[in-house]
Enzyme design. Sequence first.
Site, short mmCIF file in Angstrom:
data_model
loop_
_atom_site.label_atom_id
_atom_site.label_comp_id
_atom_site.label_asym_id
_atom_site.label_seq_id
_atom_site.Cartn_x
_atom_site.Cartn_y
_atom_site.Cartn_z
N ASP A 1 38.50 42.37 30.93
CA ASP A 1 37.89 43.53 31.58
C ASP A 1 36.40 43.29 31.83
OD1 ASP A 1 36.97 46.04 32.38
OD2 ASP A 1 38.24 47.12 30.96
N SER B 1 39.26 54.37 31.03
CA SER B 1 37.90 54.11 31.46
C SER B 1 36.98 55.23 30.95
CB SER B 1 37.84 53.95 32.98
OG SER B 1 36.63 53.35 33.38
N HIS C 1 40.56 45.58 33.77
CA HIS C 1 40.29 47.01 33.62
C HIS C 1 41.55 47.80 33.99
CE1 HIS C 1 37.50 50.21 32.86
NE2 HIS C 1 37.71 50.77 34.03
#
Length: 622
Positions: free
Chosen positions: A565, A480, A597
């Site tokens: 995602d 991330s 994600h």
Amino acid sequence: MKFLQFATLMCLFSFHMMAQNKVPLKDFFRNPEKSYFTVSPDGKMLAFMQPWEDRMNVYVQKIDGGEPMRVTSLKDRDIAGYAWKSNDKILYVRDFGGDENFHLFSVTTDGKDEKDLTPFEGVRVELIDDLEENATDVLVGMNKRNPQIYDVYSLNTATGDMKMVAENPGNITSWLTDHDGNIRVANATDGVNNTLLYREKEGESFKEILTTNFKESLAPLFFTFDNKNLYAASNIGRDKTAIVEIDPRSGKELKLIFEHKDVDVSGMDYSKIRKVLTTVNYTTWKDEIHFLDDKTRNLYEDLRKQFKGYEVYIGSASRQEDVMVVRIYNDRNIGGYYLYNANTRDLKKIADRNPWLKEEDMTTMNPIVFTSHDGLIINGYLTLPLGKAPKNLPVVINPHGGPWARDQWGFNPEVQFLANRGYAVLQINFRGSTGYGRKFWEASFDQWGLKMQDDITDGVKWLIEQGIADPKRIAIYGGSYGGYATLAGLTFTPDLYACGVDYVGVSNMFTFMNTIPPYWEPFRDMFYEMVGDPEKDKERLAKVSPALHADQIKAPLLVAQGAKDPRVNKAESDQMVEALRKRGVDVEYIVKENEGHGFHNEENRFEFYEAMERFLAKHLQP
């Protein structure tokens, strides 16, 4: 740079001078044998999660004996979470392929009468209040009417009937009930300023009580036991967030409950039965508890005596607070679960979470502190491999996601896996990491790829200066925002790293901001102020977008991405990989169509970490 605590670290190195057993990769990343134990409201049953068909499903078992019974049967994806609704009913949430549009399901403890209570395409549900005194109803928020905002619905878990009980005018971001389940408080935003809304009773209109810029925070926690005042976490007028009591009619702070001089206070708990405040939680280099109640303090002291060397916390309790699940853990042991009877003080082991991981094969996670090149105190953790002298080691720099989050002390399977393979692992709570106060958080504004990245670079230089890191064998890996930091590290300090692993990371600030989930839309203006406005700050955002400077990357790269995602769109990884492959840079790319994600399905985790192991071994030669 001025560095602190190196002498302390040297004292800790003695723990590492022992032979290291190579632990199978899958043992670090397998689903737990059993986990997430909770007690039924009447204290007679346990629920927990356990793999079935390689997916985490919910089981129940009588506390006084009997065989476990599986009550859910998901084969495509793990259950994301569950809770008791009554003594014979479980609620659980799941999404579909990682899209994060969670649905709420109910199922009876005999595994029958399973219902999708929110069967709406593209709609996300969140639980607002489980209304534990109500046998059937719960309050949920759903973005059914408008994908950007959540209205509140009363949902009957027996019949599936629902009705809207609070309509969002378009600016409310959260709701809070009193102890009777009435919606009395809401938080609203105009994108930059936050407003506390209050009403004396349901049916009345909300009134604006207090408005602050988003940099100042007042987060209501729960009402006082007479439903008159509010307890809240607040940094208004202070740098570190504290727990306070406020008058919701005026927004005035009435009483300071607890504050810590060095770190933010994160939350507070209470006894529903005894109606007393019990604990306040905060994190220094590890999680800490401040006790507000003698009975709770004595309970924890009793448990801590029996589990020396471990952290102890109570994760679940019966409605009468006499039957409890106790979890223990430390940095070398992911821990286990015990059943505790508060009346008899009887303690019985339920299960180890991952019994195949042996504490003696794991290594310690050591807190470190250093001062950045511009004078900011930076905290972090250094984990060293067993059996290796702390000299000229291959290193993996592991920046956390968020970025407004933080690394914490405890058992981390990724870190332990990397250390077991011979790598030192450095985790840095760079500026903007949460828990260190408002000034430290604000120091990250407009600093993606700049001073936030410099903090990471400073940590790498420290390891090199101390002789711990081999400067030719340093990798960077993160997910991330940590994936963004990986790409930024390879792009803007191309000679520092031998290779990098980007896991669902941002590569282009412009495309990233154009694809945020709809329910983030109310925060867009705040995000622009914290990160940058694509129009006003176009030049700076272009400067710090790795995909726009891919010609500067020299080191090999491994990229992993979930196709569904909703937060970091697949296009972020696609454009980075395409730009590098055009230049002939070595890029390995893993895409999973049934993930979002991060990889949650066990087989996908295995594939990713197996690829990472090969990639790091090739380029760092541990």
